[in-house]
Write an enzyme that holds these catalytic residues in place. Structure first.
Site, mmCIF file in Angstrom:
data_model
loop_
_atom_site.group_PDB
_atom_site.id
_atom_site.type_symbol
_atom_site.label_atom_id
_atom_site.label_comp_id
_atom_site.label_asym_id
_atom_site.label_seq_id
_atom_site.Cartn_x
_atom_site.Cartn_y
_atom_site.Cartn_z
ATOM 1 N N ASP A 250 0.828 -1.200 0.000
ATOM 2 C CA ASP A 250 0.000 0.000 0.000
ATOM 3 C C ASP A 250 0.866 1.255 0.000
ATOM 4 O O ASP A 250 2.098 1.189 0.009
ATOM 5 C CB ASP A 250 -0.990 -0.005 1.178
ATOM 6 C CG ASP A 250 -0.286 -0.061 2.533
ATOM 7 O OD1 ASP A 250 0.742 0.623 2.693
ATOM 8 O OD2 ASP A 250 -0.776 -0.771 3.429
ATOM 9 N N LYS A 272 -4.246 3.073 -0.995
ATOM 10 C CA LYS A 272 -5.498 3.794 -0.774
ATOM 11 C C LYS A 272 -5.185 5.194 -0.260
ATOM 12 O O LYS A 272 -4.382 5.375 0.633
ATOM 13 C CB LYS A 272 -6.383 3.080 0.258
ATOM 14 C CG LYS A 272 -6.904 1.729 -0.177
ATOM 15 C CD LYS A 272 -7.824 1.169 0.901
ATOM 16 C CE LYS A 272 -8.414 -0.170 0.483
ATOM 17 N NZ LYS A 272 -7.381 -1.202 0.388
ATOM 18 N N MET A 385 -5.281 8.499 10.491
ATOM 19 C CA MET A 385 -6.091 8.994 9.359
ATOM 20 C C MET A 385 -7.015 10.126 9.759
ATOM 21 O O MET A 385 -8.174 10.170 9.360
ATOM 22 C CB MET A 385 -6.893 7.832 8.752
ATOM 23 C CG MET A 385 -6.031 6.716 8.198
ATOM 24 S SD MET A 385 -6.953 5.220 7.768
ATOM 25 C CE MET A 385 -7.274 4.525 9.392
#
Length: 466
Positions: A250, A272, A385
């Site tokens: 990722d 992502k 996040m």
């Protein structure tokens, strides 16, 4: 890379050495380890060269260099003390398309000779491109001390049985798995101990058994790559990365870590970012299943730890439902890495007796969390996040009881060379001009421990708040 590393087949190599001083002698000693046909030309020769010529029946022209000396030559070493001669031979060889090396003069080298660890048939070659010879010598000494001399036995053993294994196991993957088991297991130990009869007997039995297996079973390794610094990888993570056929990674996996993956492994990016999913999670899960069922060793490389906001549990559930074998290798989670490298202990007797990890990912422009439990005194809260939702995060924590002067830190690219730390309070952080320049990946730490940052910071000397 300025220099492309290759190994030349010396069986039919015709080599010319111009110069027969001590420098030329060192090059001769090196080339004489190969079957190359060697010619030396020099008006004078030191005793070392004379002995090498006589002992090895080399062609020696006791005169100055002539243009015709380059006829039918593949490679040239120039080792005279006359700069004009060195330059002339270099230019002439270059014009004829012959590889030329002027010793100790890197600009006049079309190739350079590496520092070598010789465990023939295993050869390890290293180079600094001529810029750090002392460092190179240091590294070679390190390798010489950790690579046993008897590793050459493993190389000779592998050479003897290479064709037989290839005939028995037509699949490249099957052969690689077989050899890994041989070299890592009891057979390899027997070879190292020079117990060749036992090694050969066990090898034949293992090869017969491998030849009867119709299907190779693949496996998936969920590997935590840590927060970014490759030095924080576990030994097991590195070992599995070197064995992988396919690596699914990722966006949080740093380029430095990807460089440690087996060179010929297939690398599949499934990163992502907010509102930009390279591959939906369901497709990632199915990709791992499909590759494993082909017989591949699949490394699912994840930033941080697979089980902390890494969807590792979801991916394993898919593997279980399809009967795919798997292993999980924990990694240093971003919270631990960011806190340590920013000088912010997540717990401290005077500031925080507990720590909570939470994901502050926006959904429908809101963050659905138990704010009451998060807004507790003497507690550290780490948000993953959460950069986009920072204003909401600060507002909710104040609304549910935290003082507006509670310290907060934004740690960008934690543990990497470009790490940046911006600190403030719940009230001030969103209006700080520095905050506007912070980019993902960024971790957010809230609590009294953040006040220790300036005192305990060790990794990043820059203070981003000045």
């Amino acid at each position: 890379m300025q220099y492309f590393p290759v190994f030349l087949d010396a069986n039919h190599l015709r080599c010319l050495v111009v110069g027969a001083g001590e420098v030329g002698a060192r090059k001769l000693e090196l080339i004489l380890k190969t079957p190359a046909k060697i010619t030396v030309v020099s008006p004078e020769a030191v005793s070392t060269v004379t002995k090498l010529v006589n002992d090895n029946d080399l062609t020696f022209h006791h005169r100055k260099f002539e243009d015709a000396d380059l006829d039918n030559i593949n490679i040239v070493f120039v080792a005279t003390d006359d700069e004009n001669v060195n330059k002339y031979v270099h230019d002439l060889a270059t014009e004829r398309g012959i590889l030329v090396n002027v010793v100790d003069n890197t600009p006049l080298c079309k190739f350079i000779t590496p520092s070598i660890v010789d465990r023939s048939p295993i050869i390890i070659a290293m180079s600094s491109g001529g810029v750090a010879p002392v460092l190179l010598r240091y590294l070679r000494q390190k390798l010489e001390s950790v690579i046993p001399t008897h590793v050459s036995r493993l190389g000779e053993f592998s050479e003897r049985f290479r064709d037989k294994v290839k005939a028995k196991l037509p699949s490249v993957t099957a052969r690689r798995y077989f050899w890994e088991d041989v070299l890592d297991g009891d057979i390899g130990e027997s070879v190292v101990k020079n117990q060749m009869d036992k090694a050969e007997q066990d090898f034949e039995l293992a090869l017969d058994a491998a030849g009867t297996e119709q299907n190779i079973q693949g496996e998936v390794y969920l590997v935590g790559a840590g927060p970014g610094d490759p030095d924080l990888l576990t030994f097991r993570a590195l070992r599995l990365m070197q064995k992988a056929d396919v690596v699914v990674y990722d966006r949080l996996v740093s380029n430095e870590i990807l460089e440690l993956v087996r060179r010929d492994a297939e690398k599949v990016y499934v990163g992502k970012a907010r509102s930009n999913h390279s591959l939906p999670q369901e497709d990632i899960n199915q990709l791992m299943v499909d590759e494993a069922k082909k017989g591949n060793r699949v490394v699912r490389l994840k930033g941080g730890d697979p089980f902390i906001f890494g969807r590792g549990g979801e991916e394993i559930q898919t593997l279980v439902s399809h009967g795919v074998s798997f292993q999980v290798v924990p990694g240093i989670t971003a919270a631990a890495g960011a806190g340590s490298y920013a000088g912010i202990p997540l717990t401290h007797r005077d500031y925080a007796q507990s720590v909570v990890f939470a994901t502050a990912h926006l959904k429908d422009n809101s963050i659905d969390l138990n704010w009451t439990s998060l807004a507790q005194p003497n507690q550290t809260v780490v948000f993953y996040m959460g950069l986009t939702g920072l204003p909401i995060l600060c507002e909710k924590l104040i609304e549910h009881g935290l003082d507006k002067t509670t310290p907060i830190a934004l740690i960008e690219s934690a543990t990497r060379e470009n790490q940046r730390v911006v600190t403030g309070t719940l009230e001030s952080i969103t209006s700080d001009p520095l905050t506007k320049s912070v980019k993902p990946p960024t971790l957010i730490i809230v609590g009294g421990v953040v006040s220790l940052h300036k005192e305990l910071s060790w990794f990043n000397e820059k203070d981003n708040n000045e």
